[in-house]
Design an enzyme around this catalytic site. Structure first.
Site, PDB file in Angstrom:
ATOM      1  N   LYS A  30       0.854  -1.196   0.000  1.00 53.42           N
ATOM      2  CA  LYS A  30       0.000   0.000   0.000  1.00 53.42           C
ATOM      3  C   LYS A  30       0.883   1.237   0.000  1.00 53.42           C
ATOM      4  O   LYS A  30       1.935   1.273   0.656  1.00 53.42           O
ATOM      5  CB  LYS A  30      -0.904  -0.038   1.243  1.00 53.42           C
ATOM      6  CG  LYS A  30      -1.957   1.066   1.276  1.00 53.42           C
ATOM      7  CD  LYS A  30      -2.913   0.886   2.455  1.00 53.42           C
ATOM      8  CE  LYS A  30      -3.913   2.023   2.552  1.00 53.42           C
ATOM      9  NZ  LYS A  30      -4.848   1.865   3.670  1.00 53.42           N
ATOM     10  N   SER A  63      -9.710   1.977   2.760  1.00 46.77           N
ATOM     11  CA  SER A  63      -8.875   2.730   1.856  1.00 46.77           C
ATOM     12  C   SER A  63      -7.871   1.881   1.080  1.00 46.77           C
ATOM     13  O   SER A  63      -7.284   2.364   0.112  1.00 46.77           O
ATOM     14  CB  SER A  63      -8.129   3.813   2.637  1.00 46.77           C
ATOM     15  OG  SER A  63      -7.258   3.234   3.591  1.00 46.77           O
ATOM     16  N   SER A  73      -9.825  -0.274   6.898  1.00 48.62           N
ATOM     17  CA  SER A  73      -9.289  -0.227   5.535  1.00 48.62           C
ATOM     18  C   SER A  73      -8.718  -1.524   5.004  1.00 48.62           C
ATOM     19  O   SER A  73      -8.334  -1.586   3.841  1.00 48.62           O
ATOM     20  CB  SER A  73      -8.207   0.840   5.443  1.00 48.62           C
ATOM     21  OG  SER A  73      -8.824   2.075   5.299  1.00 48.62           O
TER      22      SER A  73
END
Ligand code: GLN
Length: 482
Positions: free
Chosen positions: A79, A156, A181
């Site tokens: 990420k 997210s 997330s």
């Protein structure tokens, strides 16, 4: 040898046997993610050169007979908010444009030490501010759901889940959750997402969202993949004083465990108002259909405070964290004009998206003299009550099971019609375990209208083992994988 369709486990065995040409394999994977990325926007950066160099290195290591690493040759996506040496790491924000970390985060360092190959940085809501990956930073593209490109991947960690679901090659994603997330996008994309106990995995090298809530964890196609990556990244770290003292643990070995009887609590607050009835029904059916699972309804009365408590804490902490992005140390720089305040305002105005600006304002307000006790401090007190709610339940139950998300993966045009508060409310199942810092996993448990539905399994602090044992049992029974 055909690399496609190999599971992570099969792939790692083949590498050990010397049956895989790693350079050839990595080149093929990179070509494939480039192709997927053209239409789905899962990567903000593909680290082709570094990945091939890493593959060459590992090949040499193997030639010398050093074929030890637990992730030898395995592609790992990271990420964007998790720092990787020499690779742009921007947490999905324009304000970090041009920032290339001179160091690896602890999680990434450990992955590399075990032979994992970093293939790129995945898209996310800017700094993690969102549940749908629609709050991407200025200039970034919104990732699309692999089951229907008109729908959200969830957020997210949307890029992480999207590529995990779409890529037909062995791969695990390194993701991060502050308030859901990992679970949310795993659920919307039909993957497994494991959020560890707060402090289980070092946050060193993570671009902070909210320090008392942030947790790094894996998203994989299978429970095994998540257990494997957790085994590598978990551990005490001198660079992060909030990490928990713990020994080395191989989480994959728990997956073979057959726990005779599992006591499951079904907290009614997660099945009521705001939750699509079809989802509630599906989860209850799944729980009821598996033998050896004893379940009953229970109550966690503080659940309703989960969302406001989360947002107060998360926004307050985020507003202080973002203060360091002023265009002077790292990231976006502008030509000097005016005094410091003017320069600083210009950089933030050009570098940050709307949601980031909103969160700075709301978070600053909640921490201001005169409001601090009423908002931030109060939220911290309620957080303790939410934790106590869970503790009480875990005296009676091994795990608690709920839906992960209360709605089907939404269409982008449906999202654009929602008020902000309505969007925040959709975190109703994922905020509480994150506020409490307890381990939880989302596993796919079926489909509605052809779209994947996630089931959330939570356990007490440090009980990842229980989460994994139960998740594996469902995975096997539901025949989601071999
Ligand atoms: N949806 C939550 C938020 O918007 C959680 C995001 C996260 O875990 N990073 O803050």
């Amino acid at each position: 040898m055909k690399y496609k369709e190999l599971s992570v486990k099969e792939f790692l065995d083949e590498v050990k046997e010397g049956n895989i040409d790693l350079e050839d394999f990595i080149s093929e994977v990179i070509e494939e993610i480039k192709r997927i990325n053209e239409s789905f926007n899962y990567f903000v950066y593909i680290s082709e050169e570094q990945a091939i160099a890493q593959a060459e290195n590992i090949k040499k290591r193997i030639k010398k007979g050093e074929n030890g690493g637990r992730l030898l040759g395995l592609p790992i996506s990271v990420k964007d908010c998790i720092c990787c040496e020499g690779i742009p790491s921007r947490a999905g924000s324009k304000i970090l444009e041009g920032y290339i970390p001179p160091f690896d985060s602890t999680a990434v360092r450990k992955i590399k030490e075990e032979g994992g190959i970093i293939i790129g940085k995945t898209s996310q809501d800017e700094f993690g501010f969102g549940s749908f990956c629609t709050n991407v930073g200025i200039g970034f593209k919104i990732p699309k759901n692999p089951f229907d490109p008109e729908r959200s991947t969830g957020g997210s960690s949307g890029g992480a889940a999207g590529i995990t679901a779409s890529l037909n090659y062995p791969h695990i994603a390194l993701a991060e959750s502050t308030g859901g997330s990992i679970s949310c996008p795993a659920s919307f994309c039909g993957c497994v997402g494991l959020t560890p106990t707060y402090g289980r995995v070092s946050r060193y090298g993570l671009i902070d969202f909210a320090n008392s809530l942030d947790k790094i964890g894996p998203i994989g196609k299978r429970v095994y993949d998540c257990a494997l990556l957790l085994s590598v990244i978990a551990g005490e770290d001198n660079m992060d004083q909030t990490t928990i003292k713990q020994g080395e643990e191989d989480y994959t070995k728990y997956l073979k465990e057959e726990k005779d009887e599992v006591k499951i609590g079904i907290p009614k607050e997660y099945f009521g108002e705001g939750v699509d009835e079809r989802i509630s029904k599906l989860i209850l059916n799944v729980v009821g259909s598996v033998e050896g699972m004893e379940y009953e309804e229970c109550s966690l009365p503080y659940t309703k405070y989960g969302v406001p408590t989360y947002y107060l804490i998360a926004l307050s902490e985020a507003s202080t964290n973002l203060a360091k992005f002023c265009g002077m140390r790292y990231g976006l720089h502008l030509p000097l004009k005016g005094d410091f305040n003017e320069y600083f305002s210009n950089v933030r105005s050009e570098g940050l998206g709307d949601e980031a600006k909103r969160r700075i304002i709301l978070g600053t307000f909640a921490r201001m003299k005169g409001y601090r006790d009423r908002y931030y401090i109060k939220a911290m007190k309620i957080r303790t009550m939410i934790i106590n709610d869970f503790k009480k339940a875990f005296k009676k139950y091994d795990v608690l099971i709920t839906p992960t998300m209360p709605i089907l993966p939404p269409k982008f045009d449906e999202l654009s019609k929602l008020e902000l508060i309505q969007m925040y409310m959709l975190d109703l199942c994922t905020n509480p375990p994150n506020v409490a810092g307890i381990p939880h996993i989302s596993i796919p448990c079926g489909k509605i209208e052809g779209l994947p539905i996630g089931m959330q399994i939570m356990a007490d602090h440090m009980e990842e083992r229980k989460v994994l044992v139960v998740a594996r049992k469902f995975e096997k029974e539901l025949n989601l994988s071999g």
